[in-house]
Design an enzyme around this catalytic site. Structure first.
Site, PDB file in Angstrom:
ATOM      1  N   GLU A 255      33.447  53.489  43.189  1.00 51.31           N
ATOM      2  CA  GLU A 255      33.184  52.211  43.718  1.00 51.31           C
ATOM      3  C   GLU A 255      32.014  52.412  44.569  1.00 51.31           C
ATOM      4  O   GLU A 255      31.799  51.626  45.447  1.00 51.31           O
ATOM      5  CB  GLU A 255      34.478  52.073  44.987  1.00 51.31           C
TER       6      GLU A 255
ATOM      7  N   GLU B 293      44.083  49.791  36.304  1.00 55.39           N
ATOM      8  CA  GLU B 293      44.178  49.970  37.479  1.00 55.39           C
ATOM      9  C   GLU B 293      44.971  48.406  37.198  1.00 55.39           C
ATOM     10  O   GLU B 293      44.838  47.910  38.566  1.00 55.39           O
ATOM     11  CB  GLU B 293      43.749  49.834  38.761  1.00 55.39           C
TER      12      GLU B 293
HETATM   13  O1  9MR Z   1      46.870  52.891  45.917  1.00 56.42           O
HETATM   14  C1  9MR Z   1      46.465  53.264  47.009  1.00 56.42           C
HETATM   15  C2  9MR Z   1      46.521  53.173  47.992  1.00 56.42           C
HETATM   16  O2  9MR Z   1      47.992  53.395  48.037  1.00 56.42           O
HETATM   17  C3  9MR Z   1      45.757  53.334  49.361  1.00 56.42           C
HETATM   18  O3  9MR Z   1      45.969  53.062  50.479  1.00 56.42           O
HETATM   19  C4  9MR Z   1      44.888  53.466  48.879  1.00 56.42           C
HETATM   20  C5  9MR Z   1      43.584  53.452  49.759  1.00 56.42           C
HETATM   21  O4  9MR Z   1      42.163  52.953  50.092  1.00 56.42           O
HETATM   22  O5  9MR Z   1      43.841  53.480  47.928  1.00 56.42           O
HETATM   23  C6  9MR Z   1      44.627  52.622  46.744  1.00 56.42           C
HETATM   24  O6  9MR Z   1      44.220  53.070  44.818  1.00 56.42           O
HETATM   25  C7  9MR Z   1      42.686  51.777  44.741  1.00 56.42           C
HETATM   26  C8  9MR Z   1      42.434  53.160  43.783  1.00 56.42           C
HETATM   27  O7  9MR Z   1      42.411  54.599  44.580  1.00 56.42           O
HETATM   28  C9  9MR Z   1      41.053  52.769  44.284  1.00 56.42           C
HETATM   29  N1  9MR Z   1      40.631  51.126  43.785  1.00 56.42           N
HETATM   30  C10 9MR Z   1      41.023  50.324  44.701  1.00 56.42           C
HETATM   31  C11 9MR Z   1      42.736  51.403  44.879  1.00 56.42           C
HETATM   32  C12 9MR Z   1      44.187  50.046  45.545  1.00 56.42           C
HETATM   33  O8  9MR Z   1      43.114  49.936  47.082  1.00 56.42           O
END
Ligand code: 9MR
Length: 380
Positions: A157, A265
């Protein structure tokens, strides 16, 4: 006459047994000839504390992603501490079950500890110091997991919707030189963990400007002779966006560069407001949206998903998986961002405390109609 009866019985037996087999088919079996089928798991699932979630993960999927347990703030919470427990448990879970194990993620602005970027007295680290932070973090982590994870999301990202580098703790600490971060990250990862696949991963990749910005960095790495093996299209999408054309164009763009393409995802937001899948910024956390008069509008399906929305969700999943299946020669893996609705980050983002329905198993671990729709695609 007798012959006809025998024939019909034989035929119905064949058809009958086919129907039974199809009913028991799992996702990973149905898509075995097409691409890997993955899910994100949390510590509850990897450890088995969530036994129902773990059972589905093992039965249905042949690839896993760590939802949070391999991020920097978990692995390296303070300057002097490393915490490998949950991460090692995740890797072991995947290996024990013969799964493709992803490492997620090395360089990301979220969930990274502040000491990466600042001295103890709060002052900023210099670019030279930051290069060493990036190098030594990648060295320690990739070496720890060398031979244990199959692939890494190396950079996550870092590109904005306009195709340029976003302003983040990482890019700011490199004085805006995002190319340098990307080059160094992939270079070190390829040196410290040879043989492990290396990916770039992002959301909104379907947006043409962003897609082209990511394509540019893939070409840049290729030109420099730095290995990149694939691009992950996150797919935090909605019922009506992105369009089929934009999704296909993104898949085709990266496939044409000779790298693997992954849907990494996948989840479908059925609630209002989060039209962009991921809203950048905190506006929806503003207290005004927590007032009761907004609740009904923002969180309409607290007591269950209405049949018509369920049907839309099923059709959307069918449409998307058909797009992916039709391009199976270009797609290496499709990963859902979680097993069931109860565990999804979409209940908390972009508006906290809602009841969302983004995945293909319900809160009670029963399968949604979307699962059946998806299972039917490869047989057609
Ligand atoms: O699913 C993840 C969530 O539990 C966390 O709180 C969050 C923190 O930023 O990250 C989420 O996963 C992310 C992933 O690592 C990268 N792409 C976006 C996902 C959703 O935010």
């Amino acid at each position: 006459m007798k012959r006809k009866i025998i024939l019909t019985t034989a035929l119905s037996l064949i058809i009958g047994s086919h129907i039974t087999a199809a009913d028991n088919t799992t996702l990973k079996e149905a898509y075995a000839g097409a691409f890997k089928i993955g899910t994100a798991v949390n510590g509850q699932i990897a450890s088995g504390r969530n036994a129902q979630g773990q059972k589905i993960a093992i039965e249905q999927f042949n690839a896993i992603s760590p939802e949070n347990d391999l991020k920097a703030e978990v692995l390296h919470p303070t300057k002097d501490t490393w915490n490998w427990r949950a991460a090692d448990n995740y890797v072991e879970f995947g290996k024990n079950n013969g799964m493709f194990v992803l490492g997620h993620t090395l360089i990301w602005h979220n969930q990274s500890p502040e000491f990466f970027f600042k001295h103890d007295d709060g002052s900023d680290k210099s670019v030279e110091e930051m290069k060493e932070v990036l190098r030594s973090y990648i060295e320690t982590v990739t070496k720890h997991f060398h031979g244990k994870v199959n692939a890494w999301d190396v950079v996550n990202e870092i590109i904005g919707d306009d195709g340029k580098y976003r302003s983040t703790v990482w890019t700011n600490s490199f004085k805006g030189d995002g190319d340098e971060i990307v080059k160094l990250a992939f270079k070190y990862a390829s040196e410290y963990t040879p043989g492990t696949e290396l990916y770039y991963n992002d959301f909104n990749v379907w947006r043409p400007a962003k897609r082209d910005g990511i394509a540019r960095i893939v070409r840049m790495l290729q030109k420099e002779g730095i290995r990149i093996d694939g691009v992950g299209i996150q797919a935090h999408w909605g019922l009506n966006y992105p369009s089929r054309e934009d999704i296909i164009a993104a898949i085709d763009t990266f496939a044409a560069l000779g790298v693997k393409v992954m849907i990494t995802e996948l989840d479908i937001d059925v609630l209002p407001i989060s039209k962009e899948g991921q809203v950048i910024g905190k506006s929806l956390n503003d207290p005004i949206y927590q007032l009761p008069e907004f609740e009904k509008f923002l969180d309409p399906y607290k007591n269950g998903l209405p049949d018509d929305v369920q049907a839309q969700l099923t059709e959307r999943y069918r449409e998307l998986m058909q797009i992916f299946y039709d391009r199976r020669d270009k797609i290496d893996r499709v990963t859902f961002w979680g097993v069931n609705d109860g565990m999804s980050w979409k209940n908390g983002s972009p508006v906290p405390n809602r009841t969302n329905y983004p995945l293909i198993w319900n809160r009670d671990y029963t399968a949604k109609p979307a699962l059946k729709a998806i299972l039917e695609i490869p047989g057609k």
